[in-house]
Design a protein around this motif. Structure first.
Motif, short mmCIF file in Angstrom:
data_model
loop_
_atom_site.label_atom_id
_atom_site.label_comp_id
_atom_site.label_asym_id
_atom_site.label_seq_id
_atom_site.Cartn_x
_atom_site.Cartn_y
_atom_site.Cartn_z
N ALA A 1 54.12 46.16 39.06
CA ALA A 1 53.83 45.21 40.10
C ALA A 1 52.31 45.22 40.33
O ALA A 1 52.07 44.03 40.64
N LYS A 2 52.22 45.80 41.59
CA LYS A 2 50.27 45.73 41.85
C LYS A 2 49.71 45.96 40.93
O LYS A 2 49.11 44.66 40.66
N GLY A 3 49.66 46.89 40.01
CA GLY A 3 48.59 47.11 38.73
C GLY A 3 48.57 45.80 38.06
O GLY A 3 47.28 45.33 37.49
N LEU A 4 49.96 45.27 37.27
CA LEU A 4 50.18 43.95 36.65
C LEU A 4 49.52 42.96 37.10
O LEU A 4 48.82 41.77 37.46
N LEU A 5 49.72 42.37 38.76
CA LEU A 5 49.30 41.26 39.52
C LEU A 5 48.54 40.88 40.14
O LEU A 5 47.48 40.22 39.26
N ILE A 6 47.36 42.56 40.25
CA ILE A 6 45.39 42.56 39.77
C ILE A 6 45.36 41.87 39.04
O ILE A 6 44.55 41.57 38.48
N ALA A 7 46.16 42.72 37.33
CA ALA A 7 45.49 42.20 36.19
C ALA A 7 45.76 40.11 36.10
O ALA A 7 44.60 40.25 35.66
#
Length: 351
Positions: free
Chosen positions: A168-174
């Motif tokens: 969730a964190k990594g995909l939202l940043i992307a």
């Protein structure tokens, strides 16, 4: 746990145990600190911190001009976000529940998705529309829908569904960094912990789960890259969001050596990982919570049939929600659960 798409140094980064809401909040905080053009907006996202508290504390830290409440007008929220993106900002509007996104559909389909093309690249719409989706909280017909297939049909939109705090964190940043509009659906049933389909509460809190170890600071997970949750030989499971955990729990309970693939991004789809897995196993099970007819599983089934036909040893199985309005009183019968997924698994194992 490390991910092949992450930098090597990420494996050595300090981590914190976060649930999915905290991981989303962390991603927003990091991106707002890194980029002054990132703006958060939506109903109750400011002082209150969002109905699920995903934006808690951000207005106090960044001020009312960068984190602000809007009127109850989804078409207005998304329309303003399109203009902000064209102006040079990176808006992150929150639609309080995915069921409320329909009034803003024209702005997403006719404006945001087409802006880059219709302006020959002169303007873009770098906006990320966050929204909790799916059932599991007894929200009834207007707080429980899974409309992801509508957006995967629209050229120009990207659609993302995380299944763990780490992702969730990594995909939202992307997604926030992406120059195209992204629909970021958050499966609210697993906000606080993974779910196996038997109970109306998480099996365990995220704090006790391996995928709650979220690296501190900035990292991103590329859009369009699936995750092999568990390698296997018996058959391939294609799922996303909550259903990753439910399908994995069923396979583990039955003791079958299934390969579980978390799609993570529906558009762009990591078809290479899907194709490689099905060619290896020869069988495929697709699981999603949305209704069956014209659901995203139908597209997955067509793609697998087209690309892996000569490797298939059994008909493709789909376990989905029913083609009915969302049934509040029969919510747990509507969900693809251990019984229906288990029956599909048995058919594949006997084929």
């Amino acid at each position: 746990m490390t991910y092949e798409e992450s930098p090597v140094s990420l494996a050595e980064a300090p981590t914190r145990r976060l649930n999915m809401i905290e991981a989303i909040n962390d991603a927003l905080d990091i991106m707002m600190e890194r980029d002054p053009n990132v703006v958060v907006m939506g109903e109750d996202v400011g002082y209150f911190g969002g109905v699920f508290r995903a934006t808690a504390g951000l207005q106090k830290k960044y001020g009312k001009t960068r984190v602000f409440d809007t009127p109850i007008s989804e078409c207005g929220i998304i329309g303003v976000a399109v203009g902000m993106g064209a102006y040079g900002l990176r808006p992150v509007p929150e639609i309080q529940f995915a069921d409320y996104i329909y009034p803003g559909l024209d702005q997403l389909v006719s404006e945001a998705a087409r802006l880059r093309y219709r302006s020959a690249g002169e303007f873009i719409a770098p906006m990320t529309v966050r929204s909790p989706f799916g059932g599991g909280i007894f929200g009834g017909q207007t707080h429980s829908q899974s409309p992801e297939a509508l957006f995967t049909h629209v050229a120009g939109l990207k659609t993302v569904v995380p299944s763990t705090p780490h992702d969730a964190k990594g995909l939202l940043i992307a997604a926030i960094e992406d120059n195209d509009p992204v629909i970021f659906f958050e499966p609210k049933r697993i906000y606080n912990g993974p779910f196996n389909g038997y109970y109306d509460k998480p099996v365990e809190p995220w704090s006790k789960h391996a995928d709650s170890a979220v690296p501190e600071g900035y990292y991103s997970i590329p859009l369009g890259k699936a995750r092999v949750v568990r390698p296997g030989q018996a058959f391939t499971v294609l799922a996303y969001g909550t259903m990753v955990h439910v399908a994995a729990a069923v396979c583990a309970e039955k003791g079958v050596d299934a390969e579980i693939i978390d799609l993570r991004t529906l558009v762009p789809l990591d078809i290479e990982t899907v194709e490689k897995s099905v060619e290896k196993t020869g069988k495929c099970l697709i699981v999603h919570e949305a209704t069956r007819t014209s659901g995203f599983g139908a597209e997955l089934s067509a793609l697998v049939q087209e690309r892996c036909f000569y490797h298939l040893e059994a008909p493709i199985e789909r376990v989905t929600g029913f083609d009915t309005p969302y049934p509040h009183s029969l919510e747990w019968a509507y969900f693809p659960g251990p019984v229906r997924i288990g029956e599909a698994v048995d058919r594949l194992m006997k084929a």
